[in-house]
Design an enzyme around this catalytic site. Structure first.
Site, PDB file in Angstrom:
ATOM      1  N   LYS A  22      -3.460   2.540   7.321  1.00 16.32           N
ATOM      2  CA  LYS A  22      -2.704   1.915   6.220  1.00 16.32           C
ATOM      3  C   LYS A  22      -1.945   2.982   5.439  1.00 16.32           C
ATOM      4  O   LYS A  22      -0.763   2.828   5.138  1.00 16.32           O
ATOM      5  CB  LYS A  22      -3.670   1.193   5.278  1.00 16.32           C
ATOM      6  CG  LYS A  22      -3.035   0.812   3.944  1.00 16.32           C
ATOM      7  CD  LYS A  22      -4.019   0.157   3.018  1.00 16.32           C
ATOM      8  CE  LYS A  22      -4.721   1.085   2.076  1.00 16.32           C
ATOM      9  NZ  LYS A  22      -3.937   1.533   0.907  1.00 16.32           N
ATOM     10  N   ASN A  23      -2.628   4.062   5.105  1.00 16.96           N
ATOM     11  CA  ASN A  23      -2.010   5.066   4.244  1.00 16.96           C
ATOM     12  C   ASN A  23      -0.925   5.869   4.953  1.00 16.96           C
ATOM     13  O   ASN A  23      -0.272   6.710   4.342  1.00 16.96           O
ATOM     14  CB  ASN A  23      -3.076   6.005   3.669  1.00 16.96           C
ATOM     15  CG  ASN A  23      -3.884   5.315   2.581  1.00 16.96           C
ATOM     16  OD1 ASN A  23      -3.588   4.181   2.210  1.00 16.96           O
ATOM     17  ND2 ASN A  23      -4.909   5.995   2.078  1.00 16.96           N
ATOM     18  N   ARG A  92       0.231   0.514  -5.153  1.00 19.23           N
ATOM     19  CA  ARG A  92       0.615   1.835  -5.619  1.00 19.23           C
ATOM     20  C   ARG A  92       1.752   2.444  -4.766  1.00 19.23           C
ATOM     21  O   ARG A  92       2.646   3.122  -5.267  1.00 19.23           O
ATOM     22  CB  ARG A  92      -0.646   2.728  -5.567  1.00 19.23           C
ATOM     23  CG  ARG A  92      -0.433   4.186  -5.784  1.00 19.23           C
ATOM     24  CD  ARG A  92      -0.401   4.551  -7.230  1.00 19.23           C
ATOM     25  NE  ARG A  92      -0.295   5.985  -7.385  1.00 19.23           N
ATOM     26  CZ  ARG A  92      -0.094   6.596  -8.524  1.00 19.23           C
ATOM     27  NH1 ARG A  92      -0.007   5.895  -9.633  1.00 19.23           N
ATOM     28  NH2 ARG A  92       0.010   7.886  -8.581  1.00 19.23           N
ATOM     29  N   CYS A 116      -4.873  -0.317  -6.824  1.00 23.03           N
ATOM     30  CA  CYS A 116      -6.284  -0.407  -7.217  1.00 23.03           C
ATOM     31  C   CYS A 116      -6.472   0.282  -8.561  1.00 23.03           C
ATOM     32  O   CYS A 116      -5.883   1.343  -8.814  1.00 23.03           O
ATOM     33  CB  CYS A 116      -7.176   0.294  -6.190  1.00 23.03           C
ATOM     34  SG  CYS A 116      -7.403  -0.630  -4.676  1.00 23.03           S
ATOM     35  N   ARG A 121      -3.479   6.258 -13.326  1.00 21.81           N
ATOM     36  CA  ARG A 121      -2.755   6.658 -12.114  1.00 21.81           C
ATOM     37  C   ARG A 121      -1.278   6.841 -12.456  1.00 21.81           C
ATOM     38  O   ARG A 121      -0.427   6.052 -12.060  1.00 21.81           O
ATOM     39  CB  ARG A 121      -2.928   5.622 -10.999  1.00 21.81           C
ATOM     40  CG  ARG A 121      -4.348   5.502 -10.524  1.00 21.81           C
ATOM     41  CD  ARG A 121      -4.479   4.562  -9.342  1.00 21.81           C
ATOM     42  NE  ARG A 121      -4.135   5.194  -8.080  1.00 21.81           N
ATOM     43  CZ  ARG A 121      -4.255   4.590  -6.900  1.00 21.81           C
ATOM     44  NH1 ARG A 121      -4.689   3.357  -6.831  1.00 21.81           N
ATOM     45  NH2 ARG A 121      -3.935   5.229  -5.776  1.00 21.81           N
ATOM     46  N   PRO A 122      -0.974   7.911 -13.200  1.00 22.69           N
ATOM     47  CA  PRO A 122       0.421   8.133 -13.588  1.00 22.69           C
ATOM     48  C   PRO A 122       1.267   8.549 -12.384  1.00 22.69           C
ATOM     49  O   PRO A 122       0.738   8.864 -11.314  1.00 22.69           O
ATOM     50  CB  PRO A 122       0.320   9.278 -14.592  1.00 22.69           C
ATOM     51  CG  PRO A 122      -0.937   9.999 -14.245  1.00 22.69           C
ATOM     52  CD  PRO A 122      -1.864   8.983 -13.656  1.00 22.69           C
ATOM     53  N   ASP A 124       3.710  10.938 -12.947  1.00 18.03           N
ATOM     54  CA  ASP A 124       4.434  12.074 -13.523  1.00 18.03           C
ATOM     55  C   ASP A 124       4.766  13.149 -12.481  1.00 18.03           C
ATOM     56  O   ASP A 124       5.834  13.760 -12.537  1.00 18.03           O
ATOM     57  CB  ASP A 124       3.626  12.681 -14.691  1.00 18.03           C
ATOM     58  CG  ASP A 124       2.213  13.055 -14.282  1.00 18.03           C
ATOM     59  OD1 ASP A 124       1.602  12.313 -13.473  1.00 18.03           O
ATOM     60  OD2 ASP A 124       1.699  14.086 -14.753  1.00 18.03           O
ATOM     61  N   LEU A 125       3.884  13.367 -11.515  1.00 15.09           N
ATOM     62  CA  LEU A 125       4.161  14.427 -10.536  1.00 15.09           C
ATOM     63  C   LEU A 125       5.309  14.030  -9.607  1.00 15.09           C
ATOM     64  O   LEU A 125       6.122  14.870  -9.214  1.00 15.09           O
ATOM     65  CB  LEU A 125       2.907  14.739  -9.717  1.00 15.09           C
ATOM     66  CG  LEU A 125       1.668  15.148 -10.525  1.00 15.09           C
ATOM     67  CD1 LEU A 125       0.486  15.460  -9.619  1.00 15.09           C
ATOM     68  CD2 LEU A 125       1.991  16.371 -11.387  1.00 15.09           C
ATOM     69  N   ASP A 303     -11.751   8.119  -0.943  1.00 14.25           N
ATOM     70  CA  ASP A 303     -11.781   6.749  -0.407  1.00 14.25           C
ATOM     71  C   ASP A 303     -13.082   6.452   0.343  1.00 14.25           C
ATOM     72  O   ASP A 303     -13.404   5.287   0.575  1.00 14.25           O
ATOM     73  CB  ASP A 303     -10.589   6.516   0.535  1.00 14.25           C
ATOM     74  CG  ASP A 303      -9.293   6.345  -0.239  1.00 14.25           C
ATOM     75  OD1 ASP A 303      -9.327   6.303  -1.480  1.00 14.25           O
ATOM     76  OD2 ASP A 303      -8.233   6.252   0.410  1.00 14.25           O
ATOM     77  N   ARG A 395      -6.199  -5.796   1.897  1.00 13.60           N
ATOM     78  CA  ARG A 395      -5.167  -4.784   1.724  1.00 13.60           C
ATOM     79  C   ARG A 395      -5.359  -3.634   2.708  1.00 13.60           C
ATOM     80  O   ARG A 395      -4.415  -2.929   3.026  1.00 13.60           O
ATOM     81  CB  ARG A 395      -5.196  -4.222   0.291  1.00 13.60           C
ATOM     82  CG  ARG A 395      -4.851  -5.262  -0.763  1.00 13.60           C
ATOM     83  CD  ARG A 395      -4.665  -4.593  -2.097  1.00 13.60           C
ATOM     84  NE  ARG A 395      -4.021  -3.323  -1.889  1.00 13.60           N
ATOM     85  CZ  ARG A 395      -4.367  -2.191  -2.478  1.00 13.60           C
ATOM     86  NH1 ARG A 395      -5.328  -2.180  -3.373  1.00 13.60           N
ATOM     87  NH2 ARG A 395      -3.735  -1.076  -2.219  1.00 13.60           N
TER      88      ARG A 395
HETATM   89  C1  UD1 Z   1      -3.455   8.260  -1.910  1.00 16.44           C
HETATM   90  C2  UD1 Z   1      -4.084   7.170  -1.078  1.00 16.44           C
HETATM   91  C3  UD1 Z   1      -5.390   6.728  -1.707  1.00 16.44           C
HETATM   92  C4  UD1 Z   1      -6.299   7.915  -1.947  1.00 16.44           C
HETATM   93  C5  UD1 Z   1      -5.572   9.027  -2.709  1.00 16.44           C
HETATM   94  C6  UD1 Z   1      -6.381  10.300  -2.807  1.00 16.44           C
HETATM   95  C7  UD1 Z   1      -2.181   6.067  -0.091  1.00 16.44           C
HETATM   96  C8  UD1 Z   1      -1.371   4.834   0.008  1.00 16.44           C
HETATM   97  N1  UD1 Z   1      -3.169   6.053  -0.976  1.00 16.44           N
HETATM   98  O1  UD1 Z   1      -3.172   7.679  -3.181  1.00 16.44           O
HETATM   99  O2  UD1 Z   1      -6.014   5.798  -0.806  1.00 16.44           O
HETATM  100  O3  UD1 Z   1      -7.420   7.495  -2.699  1.00 16.44           O
HETATM  101  O4  UD1 Z   1      -4.354   9.361  -2.033  1.00 16.44           O
HETATM  102  O5  UD1 Z   1      -6.725  10.772  -1.564  1.00 16.44           O
HETATM  103  O6  UD1 Z   1      -1.968   7.013   0.627  1.00 16.44           O
HETATM  104  N2  UD1 Z   1      -1.921  11.885 -10.086  1.00 16.44           N
HETATM  105  C9  UD1 Z   1      -1.303  12.197 -11.284  1.00 16.44           C
HETATM  106  N3  UD1 Z   1       0.066  12.125 -11.338  1.00 16.44           N
HETATM  107  C10 UD1 Z   1       0.827  11.752 -10.265  1.00 16.44           C
HETATM  108  C11 UD1 Z   1       0.187  11.450  -9.043  1.00 16.44           C
HETATM  109  C12 UD1 Z   1      -1.187  11.525  -8.981  1.00 16.44           C
HETATM  110  O7  UD1 Z   1      -1.958  12.523 -12.265  1.00 16.44           O
HETATM  111  O8  UD1 Z   1       2.056  11.704 -10.390  1.00 16.44           O
HETATM  112  C13 UD1 Z   1      -3.401  11.926 -10.015  1.00 16.44           C
HETATM  113  C14 UD1 Z   1      -3.961  10.518  -9.785  1.00 16.44           C
HETATM  114  O9  UD1 Z   1      -4.077   9.811 -11.001  1.00 16.44           O
HETATM  115  C15 UD1 Z   1      -5.285  10.817  -9.156  1.00 16.44           C
HETATM  116  C16 UD1 Z   1      -4.995  12.066  -8.324  1.00 16.44           C
HETATM  117  O10 UD1 Z   1      -3.807  12.641  -8.867  1.00 16.44           O
HETATM  118  O11 UD1 Z   1      -6.243  11.114 -10.138  1.00 16.44           O
HETATM  119  C17 UD1 Z   1      -4.807  11.776  -6.855  1.00 16.44           C
HETATM  120  O12 UD1 Z   1      -3.717  10.941  -6.666  1.00 16.44           O
HETATM  121  P1  UD1 Z   1      -2.799  10.980  -5.355  1.00 16.44           P
HETATM  122  O13 UD1 Z   1      -3.231  12.057  -4.440  1.00 16.44           O
HETATM  123  O14 UD1 Z   1      -1.388  10.943  -5.792  1.00 16.44           O
HETATM  124  O15 UD1 Z   1      -3.181   9.578  -4.704  1.00 16.44           O
HETATM  125  P2  UD1 Z   1      -2.215   8.435  -4.213  1.00 16.44           P
HETATM  126  O16 UD1 Z   1      -1.069   9.010  -3.476  1.00 16.44           O
HETATM  127  O17 UD1 Z   1      -1.971   7.483  -5.321  1.00 16.44           O
END
Ligand code: UD1
Length: 418
Positions: A22-23, A92, A116, A121-122, A124-125, A303, A395
């Site tokens: 999925k991811n 997301r 989820c 889950r910002p 910003d990055l 996960d 999902r």
């Molecule tokens: C992806 C996966 C999800 C998995 C996660 C971590 C998909 C579709 N989803 O989610 O299943 O649990 O990786 O392995 O691939 N963060 C920020 N700012 C940002 C982006 C992220 O603060 O702009 C924080 C998030 O809040 C979180 C952490 O970074 O605490 C990890 O997030 P991230 O690696 O971005 O996960 P996703 O890509 O959302």
């Protein structure tokens, strides 16, 4: 609305072919926006998240055809450059359309994504990285308006965010010049995205490392097979481990599951890693394992935290979990406690004291992996459990009930109110 009804007590036994990830398929579908000719993706799981991504592509003007587990995308007719709030909030990963859409059209508007609820889950990055490539982004409440001709640049990610890395790779492909991403995420799904883009003619260097170099390049056509889903594999492995079962996974990538397999071995399971296969045989009772710290790949995946916790509910001893990636990822714990599990939580930590028996109960899934963990726990419980909120599981798991049944477990889907 449906519920999963599980009669616990059976040992999970048999063989299963792992679904496509999925991811991986979600960023691949977002990437298709950048192609000049189009692409065919094979091994796409049939999941509601994939349906949501396909709907967005169609809304944008792409032609999408599906046959079995293959999806063909022809982005030639892309005419729209905005995505509605409702569509953005389905999951997301909708945010992954931002980079490629901006790169292709020069301006676009989207909304903050849904997904989820695992804590803050910002995005910003994602936005910081796009700005480093020349995007001008203004925010009106949850609406993000982006414009600008992207040019290559240097982006240092303070945390190796999976989604931000993917978004930036895609934006960088549509930018003029070369982009370097430092502290990039290294998850296998990112390797899969890079493989797909390379098949379409992209020049990306550093795959599998935390420094990626991406040359802005026109992407042609591509045909690609989605990598096997390590999270589906981990879920079924934990179900086998928790029920004292035996499972052969085919079309699996043991090298993507090193941290998970190590924990299962420490818990007393016999694990054999083959070429595209994983075999696991579990003892009648698992033993507690040393503390599990979730971390970016190749660390223990966040996960898999909930399903692994579910597998260890009846283990001999105490296991401590330390959830370092998300700030609120123990939402499955109240459900597991209803089965009789002994779990204490304090902030990022959770301690599971193994009990000798679990009893069936009613639970409500509140997120994808948490719901799967409730199923893994219910399989070990005496009597019947009902899990509401099945849409969360749909999902990420194709035919979840049916696949568990094929492994000897008594699992059915029941309409709510039945
Ligand atoms: C992806 C996966 C999800 C998995 C996660 C971590 C998909 C579709 N989803 O989610 O299943 O649990 O990786 O392995 O691939 N963060 C920020 N700012 C940002 C982006 C992220 O603060 O702009 C924080 C998030 O809040 C979180 C952490 O970074 O605490 C990890 O997030 P991230 O690696 O971005 O996960 P996703 O890509 O959302």
């Amino acid at each position: 609305m449906e519920r999963l009804v599980i009669q616990g007590g059976a040992r999970l036994k048999g063989a299963l072919r792992v679904q496509g990830a999925k991811n991986s398929v979600l960023p691949l579908l977002a990437a298709s926006v950048l192609l000049e000719e189009g692409c065919v993706l094979h091994n796409c799981p049939r999941l509601s998240d994939v349906d949501a991504a396909v709907e967005i592509l169609e809304y944008l003007g792409c032609r999408v055809t599906r046959e079995g587990h293959s999806i063909r995308v022809d982005p030639g007719g892309l005419t729209r450059n905005h995505i509605s709030r409702e569509k953005m909030q389905t999951m997301r990963s909708t945010i992954l359309f931002l980079g490629p859409l901006l790169a292709r059209t020069g301006s676009c508007s989207v909304y903050e994504p849904g997904g989820c609820r695992l804590g803050a889950r910002p995005v910003d990055l994602h936005l910081m990285g796009l700005e480093a490539l020349g995007a001008e982004i203004t925010r009106e409440e949850d609406r993000l308006c982006c414009r600008g001709r992207l040019r290559g640049g240097r982006v240092v990610l303070p945390f190796p965010s999976v989604g931000a890395t993917e978004n930036l790779i895609l934006a960088a492909l549509g930018a003029a010049g070369t982009t370097t991403i430092y502290n990039a995420a290294r998850e296998p799904e990112i390797g899969d995205l890079i493989a797909f883009c390379r098949a379409a003619g992209a020049r990306i260097y550093g795959a599998g490392t935390s420094m990626l170099e991406i040359e802005g390049s026109a992407l042609r056509a591509a045909e690609h097979r989605v990598v096997p889903d390590r999270m589906e594999a981990a879920t079924f492995l934990t179900a086998a481990a928790g029920t004292g079962g035996e499972l052969l996974l085919t079309d699996a990538r043991p090298e993507h599951l090193t941290a998970v397999l190590q924990v299962l071995e420490a818990a007393g399971c016999r694990v054999e890693r083959g070429d595209g296969e994983i075999f696991l045989a579990a003892p009648r009772r698992l033993r507690a394992v040393p503390p599990i710290h979730t971390a970016p790949y190749p660390g223990f995946p966040t996960d898999a935290q909930a399903p692994m916790m579910a597998a260890l509910l009846r283990a001999d001893g105490v296991t401590v979990f330390d959830e370092t990636v998300f700030s609120d990822r123990y939402r499955h714990v109240p459900g597991l406690r209803r089965l009789g599990a002994e779990i204490g939580t304090a902030g990022a930590l959770a301690a599971v004291t193994g009990v000798t028996r679990l009893r069936g109960a009613d639970m409500e899934a509140t997120d994808l992996r948490g719901g799967a963990a409730m199923a893994v726990a219910a399989l070990q419980a005496e009597g019947e459990s009902r899990i509401a909120g099945v849409h969360h599981m749909m999902r990420g798991y194709e035919n979840f009930a049916q696949r568990l049944r094929s492994l000897g477990c008594a699992v059915t889907l029941e309409a709510d109110g039945a």
